[in-house]
Scaffold this motif. Structure first.
Motif, PDB file in Angstrom:
ATOM      1  N   PRO A 225       0.849  -1.191   0.000  1.00 49.67           N
ATOM      2  CA  PRO A 225       0.000   0.000   0.000  1.00 49.67           C
ATOM      3  C   PRO A 225       0.885   1.242   0.000  1.00 49.67           C
ATOM      4  CG  PRO A 225      -0.710  -1.563   1.675  1.00 49.67           C
ATOM      5  CD  PRO A 225       0.615  -2.045   1.165  1.00 49.67           C
ATOM      6  N   MET A 226       0.558   2.211  -0.841  1.00 51.25           N
ATOM      7  CA  MET A 226       1.346   3.448  -0.890  1.00 51.25           C
ATOM      8  C   MET A 226       0.421   4.619  -1.187  1.00 51.25           C
ATOM      9  SD  MET A 226       3.441   2.942  -4.502  1.00 51.25           S
ATOM     10  CE  MET A 226       4.130   1.336  -4.131  1.00 51.25           C
ATOM     11  N   ALA A 227       0.792   5.792  -0.669  1.00 56.36           N
ATOM     12  CA  ALA A 227      -0.063   6.965  -0.870  1.00 56.36           C
ATOM     13  C   ALA A 227       0.360   7.778  -2.081  1.00 56.36           C
ATOM     14  CB  ALA A 227      -0.042   7.851   0.376  1.00 56.36           C
ATOM     15  N   CYS A 228       1.685   7.848  -2.349  1.00 57.28           N
ATOM     16  CA  CYS A 228       2.135   8.826  -3.344  1.00 57.28           C
ATOM     17  C   CYS A 228       2.759   8.207  -4.595  1.00 57.28           C
ATOM     18  CB  CYS A 228       3.115   9.810  -2.708  1.00 57.28           C
ATOM     19  SG  CYS A 228       4.725   9.092  -2.300  1.00 57.28           S
ATOM     20  N   GLY A 229       3.526   7.153  -4.459  1.00 52.45           N
ATOM     21  CA  GLY A 229       4.188   6.546  -5.625  1.00 52.45           C
ATOM     22  C   GLY A 229       5.457   7.262  -6.058  1.00 52.45           C
ATOM     23  N   ILE A 230       5.787   8.392  -5.411  1.00 53.02           N
ATOM     24  CA  ILE A 230       6.954   9.170  -5.848  1.00 53.02           C
ATOM     25  C   ILE A 230       8.038   9.257  -4.772  1.00 53.02           C
ATOM     26  CG2 ILE A 230       5.640  10.510  -7.520  1.00 53.02           C
ATOM     27  CD1 ILE A 230       5.656  12.838  -5.453  1.00 53.02           C
ATOM     28  N   GLY A 231       7.836   8.563  -3.659  1.00 56.01           N
ATOM     29  CA  GLY A 231       8.919   8.487  -2.678  1.00 56.01           C
ATOM     30  C   GLY A 231       8.813   9.446  -1.508  1.00 56.01           C
TER      31      GLY A 231
END
Lengths: 271, 313
Positions: A225-231
């Protein structure tokens, strides 16, 4: 990296849970590499709030003039359920391509084993196409609970991969774990082999045990699960071995999603 | 005849610190600016508040660290950061090149930790202000959060105040009975400004597994659902203290920025929106310029604290 509002070209339902969404965008398709992913919004409203990370499954149109790309989605919650009802011509916000790509085998002569379980098949049609185009012999090991859970078999066959199926209930292919036909295949194999895997963690870990025991290079594609995808949100971290013997967290969205299996620590160090 | 193009004055002052406009990036949502600067030029923004810094690097919590909620999300990152020294060596030189205010969010688990980080940054050019994250447990006082106890908050703010001459902001925690009391404690201890609010505690349950979704059981709730809570708490802080304020919580469109400012925020910080819309803050600045022109606002500071309350309130 591109931030685009893209148009859904088609939604193709594979079974009651899984579907393929095709987007029109030659620009994104031209930039995408096998193993990379995109973040796609589910709605323009604020609920569900976050974009979803999805692997590039296939690039569409001729190699020299891509017209779009597809993603393979499993309906697991509210967001993916809404996506399953997408209609062609719907516009969604897309951030792509993101993360690391699969690397080709270090030896041009290597045969390649792609091992996948469930929706973990998603990145492999694109990878198989690249590997076959580069002259590699490719075998795809596809595992699932039942025949209905085996994904991308037809696509991989069409691309020229040898396809081996395994199901927990014996409803298609080998009756048992996907790692069993993989073991058998490796026993018979001559020459170098590079292994790629994506699927449930126990499967990837079992593939890693097999690859390590035989000294085979093994790349895995992880998801979280991730919120941003850009780090920037630091949600999607995994423990990774450091050269000095210690470990650190790395971000699946930036240092991954493709990792050398050698670097991963499957059992969390604090456990 | 069309209106002549206006150039509204977007500059705002937070105490002695002037910002080119009121839109800032909130701590913990943009790292140290590396990634987000591909989506919004930092030169365009009023400021960036970097990921919370501690004396030593911190690995953070084990996954799972995030859960989506209706209208928002929970996080439990565990204050993962590279430590103040690595920040100064590796990140600050790049941040100094931007024409924006760089605010260092700092935290610790003892009063001395806070003072130590504040002292380390005090001599660094290009750090325009410090923001105390007081939503941390004080391990020497039984784990009570600095931000929920007025005495503790006073002590930690005083220690940071003594360690730095830079503008000192305190980021207030929302989970308290009377946020005004905490605001006054920070003011008395020498804070120059207050930012409000930090995330509010929440939890989600995975019913199939009969387990909490987050590895740490509960986490910090943020996102659009937080907006009315944040606006109200800022309002209470405004009533409690004359200090300059920075509004944070749930900003998802320009109207939300304007609401915070009308209540009394000199500036705002955008957090979770950076996750689902990384170019969001740049768009806010563009829209703010347009809004000022359309509403005959020559200087955005006119809006700050212009809230009209019903008679007798």
């Amino acid at each position: 990296m591109l931030e685009k509002r893209l148009v859904v070209d088609s939604v193709r339902h594979l079974n009651a849970r899984c579907f393929v969404v095709a987007f029109r965008s030659g620009e994104v398709a031209a930039a995408a590499r096998a193993g990379q992913f995109l973040m796609v919004s589910v709605t323009d409203a604020i609920d569900p709030l976050l974009r979803r990370p999805m692997a590039f499954c296939e690039l569409l149109g001729p190699v020299t003039a891509r017209t779009g790309f597809s993603i393979l989605v499993e309906r697991t919650g509210r967001g993916t359920t809404l996506m399953s009802r997408l209609q062609p011509e719907t516009e969604l916000e897309v951030l792509a391509p993101l993360g690391t790509a699969f690397r080709p085998p270090s030896d041009a002569e290597d045969q390649c084993c792609l091992v996948m379980g469930g929706v973990g098949s998603a990145p492999f049609p694109l990878l198989a196409g690249d590997l076959i185009a580069a002259g590699h012999d490719v075998t795809a090991f596809i595992g699932g609970r039942t025949a209905d859970h085996l994904l991308c078999a037809d696509d991989l066959d069409r691309l020229g991969a040898r396809v081996v199926l395994a199901t927990d209930d014996g409803s298609a292919g080998h009756h048992g774990l996907v790692t069993e036909p993989l073991q058998h295949h490796l026993d018979e194999a001559t020459g170098g082999v590079t292994v790629y895997s994506c699927g449930p963690t126990p499967m990837m870990r079992a593939v890693d045990d097999i690859a390590r025991a035989r000294g085979l290079p093994h790349q895995v594609s992880l998801e979280a699960p991730m919120a941003c995808g850009i780090g920037v949100c630091l949600s999607c971290v995994v423990p990774v071995q450091e050269a000095d013997g210690g470990w650190s967290y790395q971000r699946i969205c930036r240092e991954g999603p493709v990792f050398d299996a050698d670097s991963l620590i499957w059992e969390h160090p604090d456990a | 005849m069309p209106e002549p193009t206006r150039n509204p004055d977007l500059t705002v002052k937070v105490g002695s610190l002037a910002l080119s406009n009121p839109v800032m990036l909130a701590s913990g949502t943009v790292g140290y600016g590396d990634e987000i600067s591909k989506f919004v030029s930092l030169d365009k923004l009023g400021g960036i508040v970097v990921k919370g810094l501690s004396l030593e690097p911190v690995r953070g919590n084990r996954p799972r660290r995030i859960a989506e909620t209706p209208g928002g999300m929970l996080n439990s990152i565990g204050l993962q950061n590279i430590g103040v020294e690595a920040f100064v060596e590796e990140k600050l030189p790049k941040l100094r090149q931007y024409d924006t205010c760089v605010v260092a969010n700092i935290w610790g688990t003892t009063v001395d930790d806070y003072a130590g980080v504040a002292a380390r940054l005090d001599r660094e050019e290009g750090v325009h202000a410090l923001e105390l994250n007081v939503s941390c447990p004080n391990i020497k006082e039984g784990g009570i959060s600095f931000g929920t106890d007025a005495r503790q908050l006073h002590r930690v703010t005083s220690a940071a105040r003594a360690a730095t001459s830079k503008p000192l902001w305190v980021k207030l925690a929302p989970g308290v009975t009377d946020i005004g009391l905490l605001a006054r404690a920070a003011e008395e201890a020498g804070a120059d400004a207050l930012s409000a609010i930090n995330t509010i505690r929440g939890m989600m349950v995975d019913v199939a597994r009969r387990e909490p979704v987050l590895s740490t059981v509960f986490g910090g709730y943020s996102g659009p659902g937080l907006l009315p809570v944040a606006l109200y708490l800022l309002f209470e802080v405004k009533r409690a203290t004359p200090l300059p304020l920075i509004g944070i919580g749930g900003i998802n469109e320009l109207d939300h920025v304007l609401q915070f400012m009308t209540i009394g925020a000199s500036a705002v910080q955008v957090g979770t929106a950076n996750f689902y819309n990384p170019g969001f803050t740049g768009k806010m600045v563009d829209e703010l310029i347009e809004w000022c022109a359309q509403h005959d606002v020559d200087s955005i500071e006119e809006l700050v604290g212009s809230l009209q309350l019903p008679a007798g309130f």
